[in-house]
Motif scaffolding. Structure first.
Motif, mmCIF file in Angstrom:
data_model
loop_
_atom_site.group_PDB
_atom_site.id
_atom_site.type_symbol
_atom_site.label_atom_id
_atom_site.label_comp_id
_atom_site.label_asym_id
_atom_site.label_seq_id
_atom_site.Cartn_x
_atom_site.Cartn_y
_atom_site.Cartn_z
ATOM 1 N N GLY A 439 67.019 32.546 -15.683
ATOM 2 C CA GLY A 439 67.498 31.465 -16.539
ATOM 3 C C GLY A 439 66.655 30.213 -16.407
ATOM 4 N N THR A 440 65.335 30.386 -16.206
ATOM 5 C CA THR A 440 64.437 29.266 -15.959
ATOM 6 C C THR A 440 63.399 29.157 -17.075
ATOM 7 O OG1 THR A 440 62.977 30.694 -14.665
ATOM 8 C CG2 THR A 440 64.686 29.488 -13.464
ATOM 9 N N PRO A 441 62.690 28.035 -17.158
ATOM 10 C CA PRO A 441 61.578 27.939 -18.113
ATOM 11 C C PRO A 441 60.480 28.933 -17.752
ATOM 12 C CG PRO A 441 62.163 25.771 -17.236
ATOM 13 C CD PRO A 441 62.886 26.771 -16.408
ATOM 14 N N VAL A 442 59.691 29.318 -18.750
ATOM 15 C CA VAL A 442 58.512 30.146 -18.505
ATOM 16 C C VAL A 442 57.393 29.221 -18.034
ATOM 17 C CG1 VAL A 442 56.840 31.726 -19.525
ATOM 18 C CG2 VAL A 442 59.235 31.768 -20.282
ATOM 19 N N ARG A 443 56.840 29.513 -16.885
ATOM 20 C CA ARG A 443 55.776 28.670 -16.332
ATOM 21 C C ARG A 443 54.698 29.564 -15.716
ATOM 22 N NH1 ARG A 443 57.745 25.330 -19.129
ATOM 23 N NH2 ARG A 443 58.971 23.500 -18.489
ATOM 24 N N TYR A 444 53.437 29.236 -15.989
ATOM 25 C CA TYR A 444 52.301 29.929 -15.383
ATOM 26 C C TYR A 444 51.499 28.926 -14.571
ATOM 27 C CZ TYR A 444 53.089 34.002 -18.377
ATOM 28 O OH TYR A 444 53.632 35.110 -18.985
ATOM 29 N N PRO A 445 51.097 29.284 -13.361
ATOM 30 C CA PRO A 445 50.235 28.376 -12.587
ATOM 31 C C PRO A 445 48.839 28.322 -13.198
ATOM 32 C CG PRO A 445 50.459 30.480 -11.464
ATOM 33 C CD PRO A 445 51.386 30.539 -12.649
ATOM 34 N N ASP A 446 48.067 27.322 -12.773
ATOM 35 C CA ASP A 446 46.656 27.243 -13.153
ATOM 36 C C ASP A 446 45.978 28.557 -12.765
ATOM 37 O OD1 ASP A 446 43.992 26.651 -13.576
ATOM 38 O OD2 ASP A 446 43.926 24.962 -12.169
ATOM 39 N N ARG A 447 45.334 29.189 -13.740
ATOM 40 C CA ARG A 447 44.748 30.510 -13.514
ATOM 41 C C ARG A 447 43.248 30.441 -13.219
ATOM 42 N NH1 ARG A 447 47.377 34.904 -14.740
ATOM 43 N NH2 ARG A 447 45.641 35.964 -15.795
ATOM 44 N N ALA A 448 42.733 29.237 -12.965
ATOM 45 C CA ALA A 448 41.296 29.094 -12.729
ATOM 46 C C ALA A 448 40.834 29.940 -11.547
ATOM 47 C CB ALA A 448 40.954 27.630 -12.497
ATOM 48 N N ALA A 449 41.640 30.014 -10.509
ATOM 49 C CA ALA A 449 41.246 30.756 -9.317
ATOM 50 C C ALA A 449 42.131 31.981 -9.106
ATOM 51 C CB ALA A 449 41.318 29.843 -8.092
ATOM 52 N N ALA A 450 42.774 32.453 -10.149
ATOM 53 C CA ALA A 450 43.650 33.613 -10.016
ATOM 54 C C ALA A 450 42.854 34.820 -9.542
ATOM 55 C CB ALA A 450 44.330 33.919 -11.350
ATOM 56 N N ALA A 451 43.442 35.586 -8.636
ATOM 57 C CA ALA A 451 42.754 36.730 -8.054
ATOM 58 C C ALA A 451 42.806 37.927 -8.983
ATOM 59 C CB ALA A 451 43.385 37.085 -6.711
ATOM 60 N N GLY A 452 41.792 38.809 -8.814
ATOM 61 C CA GLY A 452 41.827 40.096 -9.484
ATOM 62 C C GLY A 452 41.476 40.077 -10.945
ATOM 63 N N LEU A 453 40.691 39.082 -11.395
ATOM 64 C CA LEU A 453 40.350 38.962 -12.811
ATOM 65 C C LEU A 453 38.849 39.120 -13.034
ATOM 66 C CD1 LEU A 453 42.473 35.852 -13.921
ATOM 67 C CD2 LEU A 453 43.089 38.273 -14.098
ATOM 68 N N LEU A 454 38.512 39.733 -14.153
ATOM 69 C CA LEU A 454 37.153 39.739 -14.691
ATOM 70 C C LEU A 454 37.229 38.976 -16.003
ATOM 71 C CD1 LEU A 454 34.205 40.865 -14.676
ATOM 72 C CD2 LEU A 454 35.117 42.874 -15.879
ATOM 73 N N SER A 455 36.393 37.923 -16.169
ATOM 74 C CA SER A 455 36.587 36.999 -17.285
ATOM 75 C C SER A 455 35.312 36.770 -18.081
ATOM 76 C CB SER A 455 37.099 35.640 -16.769
ATOM 77 O OG SER A 455 38.330 35.781 -16.101
ATOM 78 N N TRP A 456 35.505 36.411 -19.357
ATOM 79 C CA TRP A 456 34.447 36.006 -20.269
ATOM 80 C C TRP A 456 34.908 34.727 -20.967
ATOM 81 C CZ3 TRP A 456 36.470 40.809 -19.674
ATOM 82 C CH2 TRP A 456 35.619 41.841 -19.245
ATOM 83 N N THR A 457 34.028 33.734 -21.070
ATOM 84 C CA THR A 457 34.434 32.404 -21.516
ATOM 85 C C THR A 457 33.459 31.879 -22.556
ATOM 86 O OG1 THR A 457 35.281 32.018 -19.271
ATOM 87 C CG2 THR A 457 35.107 30.107 -20.722
ATOM 88 N N THR A 458 33.995 31.193 -23.578
ATOM 89 C CA THR A 458 33.151 30.581 -24.617
ATOM 90 C C THR A 458 32.549 29.281 -24.115
ATOM 91 O OG1 THR A 458 34.925 29.225 -25.574
ATOM 92 C CG2 THR A 458 34.687 31.493 -26.414
ATOM 93 N N ALA A 459 31.594 28.778 -24.870
ATOM 94 C CA ALA A 459 31.132 27.406 -24.691
ATOM 95 C C ALA A 459 32.240 26.459 -25.159
ATOM 96 C CB ALA A 459 29.857 27.183 -25.494
ATOM 97 N N PRO A 460 32.166 25.167 -24.793
ATOM 98 C CA PRO A 460 33.177 24.229 -25.288
ATOM 99 C C PRO A 460 33.244 24.249 -26.815
ATOM 100 C CG PRO A 460 31.898 23.226 -23.526
ATOM 101 C CD PRO A 460 31.219 24.530 -23.857
ATOM 102 N N LEU A 461 34.453 24.203 -27.350
ATOM 103 C CA LEU A 461 34.655 24.278 -28.792
ATOM 104 C C LEU A 461 34.244 22.969 -29.456
ATOM 105 C CD1 LEU A 461 38.173 26.006 -28.867
ATOM 106 C CD2 LEU A 461 35.916 27.087 -29.080
ATOM 107 N N ASP A 462 33.626 23.084 -30.612
ATOM 108 C CA ASP A 462 33.220 21.893 -31.360
ATOM 109 C C ASP A 462 34.395 21.205 -32.040
ATOM 110 O OD1 ASP A 462 30.555 22.318 -30.699
ATOM 111 O OD2 ASP A 462 30.195 23.569 -32.480
ATOM 112 N N ALA A 463 35.434 21.951 -32.329
ATOM 113 C CA ALA A 463 36.587 21.403 -33.041
ATOM 114 C C ALA A 463 37.839 22.127 -32.580
ATOM 115 C CB ALA A 463 36.409 21.572 -34.555
#
Length: 603
Positions: A439-463
Motif C-alpha cells: 500500500g505504498t508509492p512506487v519508488r525506484y532508487p537511482d539506478r546509476a550504479a545498479a548491479a547486474g546491468l549491461l547498458s547502452w546510452t544515447t548522447a545528451p538529447l537536443d530537445a
C-alpha cells in the motif's frame, strides 16, 4: 491493498442531483428492510450461502438503482471497541448511499462470512454467483432493476466480469486498477513468475480466509495482540454461523502451491479446474462491449496500463480510459521523473467523484460516453486526450545498440556485448509489482550504479523527447544455458548522472515464439504463453527476441540521455530462471539489436 475512503465533503451537489434522477422508479413500496445497513445471506444456485451487506438510502419513496461490490477481501469488518470509527467499508457505503444508491457488498464464496470454498481467483462458481446476486437484486422491492459496479484491484476484475456477464441489469461499470490479462500482466509477465507479489498476496488472502489475526498483523506491521484488540474478523450475518463458514474455507485452493505448477497460460490451476485463460475478464469481451465503462489504470502500477490499452484495442463499446501516474488504487503519486507529490494527482477523492458522476450520468439516461483515452505524461504531469492509440502524432524512432555502450540513430558496427548474469540484480522492494502489497508509492532508487546491468546510452538529447506508446526492444541474443529470463529497462539519465527508471519489459526464452494471441492482447509480440507455442532453447543458439516494454508516456528532458539496460534477474520480484554467472550475449550490427521508441511530435 485497500484505499483510504473518499470524504463526503468532496461529493458535488450536481452529482447528487444526477443520482436522484437515476433513483426515480415506478412507485413500488419501499423495502421492508428499511433505510440503513443490513447483513443478510443470499443463496447461490448450488445452495451455497453468500454473506452480503445491504445499505439502503433514507427518504426514498421509490425503488432505486444499486451499486454492487463483489469482493474477496471481506465485504465488511467486525471492529471491537473504538475500531468502529475506522470502519472504512461503511464510510464508502455511506458515500454511495448519500448519492441515492442502494449498495450491496458480497463476500465471494470461500471468503469473509460466506460459506463454500474458492477454487481460485474469479473462478467459475464465483462468476455464476455474480449472476445470481444480480438476479437477487432485481427481485428486491427497493430495486429499480438497474445495477452499476465499481471495483478496485480484485474487485475491478469482478466488476469487469459483471459487465461481461451479459446480464440486462448491468448499466455501467467503473473498473479501477484491474488485471485484464492476469497471466501476462500480473502473475507471469513475460512468462516469468511474479513470485514476490503472488506469494505475498496468496499468504495474505489465505490468512483472511481463515481469519488468522496473527498472520494478518504481520502484513499490517502490528502485533497479534494489537490486532486482536481491534478486529474480531469478517462481519458475520449470524454470529452463530461464522465458525461454520470459516471451516468450509479450509478447502480453498492453495494458490501459492497451485502457481508453482503453472508455466503456461493454459495450465490448469488445479485438476479439473480452470486456467488463466478461463478467469480473465476478456473472456466476455462481446457482452462487455455494450456496457459503458470507465477504466482507470497507471503507467506505474504493475501491468494495469497495458491491460487498459488491451481493453481499448479489443473492445468497441462505449469506454473512457484514464491512465495516470498513480500507485495501486490511485492513492499516491508515483511519477519517477518528477519530485514525488504527497498524494496522487488528481487526488483520490476527486477520482471517486469522477467515477460516481460517470455512473450517475449513465443511470440518468445520458448518452453512452464517447470512446476517449486520457493519459498523463510522466516527467511533466500534463494530461492529454486522444481517440486513437497510440496518438496519430507518434512515429517510431529506431536506435541501434552499438559498441562502447552507445545507443544512437543509424546502423551499428558489427560486434557483441556480453552480460554475466548477477542473480542478485534487483529493482528493489517498492517497484511497480510489489508496492501494491504494501500500500505504498512506487519508488525506484537511482539506478546509476545498479548491479547486474549491461547498458547502452544515447548522447545528451537536443530537445525534450516525449515517448508515448509501447517501446519495443529487438535483440539478437545467445544464452549459455538452456533457459533464461531477459529483463530490459528504459531509463532517463540526467545531466548529473542520476538514472531514473521509466518502464520495463521481460521475457523468458521458453515463451519467445510469436503468433496470433488474439485481438488486443500482447498486441506487439502476438505472444500467447500457451503450451503449444513453447519453444525449447539450446545453449548457444542465436535467437531473435521481441520484447515489448510496458507502455508509457514519458518526457525525457533536453540535455538528458536515454539508457537501455539489460539484466538476467530481478531478485525478490521474479522467479530465478537464469543461473548466477550464466551469460547473455547481444549481437550488434546493421541488422543487429535495436530499441524502437514511439516518439510523439505533438507540442
Amino acid at each position: 491493498m485497500k484505499e483510504p475512503m473518499p470524504k463526503h465533503a468532496f461529493v458535488s451537489s450536481t452529482l447528487l442531483a444526477l443520482a436522484c434522477l437515476a433513483a426515480c422508479g415506478d412507485g413500488s413500496p419501499p423495502s421492508p428492510l428499511g433505510p440503513g445497513r443490513h447483513s443478510v445471506y443470499m443463496t447461490a444456485a448450488d445452495g451455497t450461502r453468500l454473506a452480503a451487506d445491504v445499505w439502503l438510502p433514507a427518504h426514498v419513496d421509490a425503488p432505486v438503482p444499486t451499486l454492487l461490490r463483489l469482493t474477496r477481501y471481506w465485504r465488511a469488518t467486525e471492529y471491537l471497541g473504538d475500531g468502529a470509527a475506522a470502519d472504512r467499508e461503511e464510510q464508502l457505503a455511506d458515500l454511495y448511499v448519500s448519492q441515492g444508491l442502494a449498495v450491496v457488498a458480497v463476500d465471494a464464496r470461500g471468503t469473509g462470512a460466506s460459506f463454500g470454498a474458492s477454487t481460485g481467483p474469479w473462478n467459475a462458481d464465483e462468476r455464476a454467483d455474480g449472476a445470481a446476486v444480480l438476479d437477487w437484486i432485481v427481485d428486491q422491492p427497493w430495486s429499480n432493476g438497474q445495477v452499476v459496479g465499481l471495483g478496485v484491484s480484485y474487485e475491478g476484475n469482478t466488476t469487469a466480469l459483471l459487465a461481461a456477464s451479459g446480464h440486462p441489469a448491468v448499466k455501467a461499470v467503473v473498473t479501477r486498477f484491474y488485471d485484464h490479462d492476469p497471466f501476462a500482466q500480473l502473475a507471469f509477465p513475460g512468462g516469468i513468475a511474479n513470485i514476490g507479489f503472488m506469494a505475498g498476496w496468496s499468504a495474505f488472502t489465505a490468512a483472511l480466509d481463515r481469519n488468522d489475526a496473527c498472520a494478518l498483523a504481520l502484513f499490517e506491521g502490528r502485533t497479534c495482540a494489537e490486532r486482536q484488540a481491534e478486529i474480531a474478523g469478517p462481519r458475520p450475518v449470524d454470529p452463530d454461523d461464522l465458525d461454520a463458514a470459516l471451516a468450509e474455507h479450509a478447502d480453498n485452493l492453495d494458490l501459492a502451491a497451485a502457481l508453482a505448477g503453472v508455466t503456461f497460460k493454459d495450465d490448469l490451476l488445479a485438476a479439473g479446474g480452470e486456467s488463466f485463460d478461463d478467469i480473465a475478464p476478456y473472456r466476455g469481451e462481446t457482452a462487455r462491449a455494450a456496457v459503458p465503462t470507465l477504466l482507470t489504470a497507471s503507467w506505474m502500477d504493475g501491468g494495469t496500463a497495458a491491460g487498459a490499452l488491451d481493453a481499448w484495442a479489443s473492445e468497441d463499446g462505449p469506454m473512457r480510459v484514464e491512465i495516470g501516474a498513480y500507485s495501486h488504487g490511485g492513492i499516491f503519486d508515483s511519477d519517477p521523473l518528477r519530485d514525488p507529490l504527497p498524494a496522487a494527482d488528481p487526488a483520490i477523492e476527486t477520482q471517486y467523484v469522477q467515477a460516481l458522476q460517470f455512473l450517475a450520468e449513465q443511470l440518468a439516461g445520458a448518452p453512452a460516453p464517447a470512446r476517449e483515452l486520457r493519459y498523463v505524461t510522466l516527467g511533466e504531469g500534463t494530461w492529454r486526450t486522444t481517440t486513437t492509440w497510440p496518438p496519430a502524432s507518434v512515429t517510431p524512432r529506431l536506435l541501434a545498440l552499438d559498441a562502447g555502450g552507445a545507443l544512437h540513430d543509424g546502423e551499428a558496427e558489427p560486434g557483441e556485448d556480453t552480460l554475466v548474469v548477477d542473480a542478485a540484480a534487483t529493482t528493489g522492494r517498492d517497484n511497480r509489482w510489489l508496492a501494491a502489497l504494501q500500500g505504498t508509492p512506487v519508488r525506484y532508487p537511482d539506478r546509476a550504479a545498479a548491479a547486474g546491468l549491461l547498458s547502452w546510452t544515447t548522447a545528451p538529447l537536443d530537445a525534450d523527447t516525449r515517448v508515448t506508446g509501447t517501446p519495443v526492444v529487438r535483440l539478437q541474443l545467445r544464452a549459455s544455458v538452456a533457459d533464461a529470463a531477459v529483463f530490459v529497462y528504459l531509463e532517463d539519465v540526467d545531466d548529473g548522472g542520476v538514472t531514473r527508471y521509466v518502464t520495463e519489459g521481460q521475457l523468458r526464452l521458453l515463451h519467445r515464439a510469436t503468433g496470433d494471441a488474439g485481438p488486443g492482447r500482447e498486441r506487439v509480440s502476438g505472444r500467447s504463453y500457451r503450451r503449444a507455442d513453447a519453444r525449447d532453447y539450446a545453449p548457444g543458439e542465436l535467437v531473435d527476441l521481441v520484447v515489448p516494454l510496458l507502455p508509457t508516456s514519458a518526457r525525457i528532458a533536453a540535455g538528458h540521455r536515454i539508457r537501455l539496460s539489460l539484466a538476467g534477474a530481478d531478485e525478490g520480484t521474479f522467479a530465478p530462471i537464469t543461473p548466477d554467472g550464466a551469460t547473455l550475449t547481444v549481437l550488434r550490427g546493421p541488422t543487429g539489436s535495436t530499441l524502437e521508441l514511439p516518439v510523439d511530435a505533438a507540442p
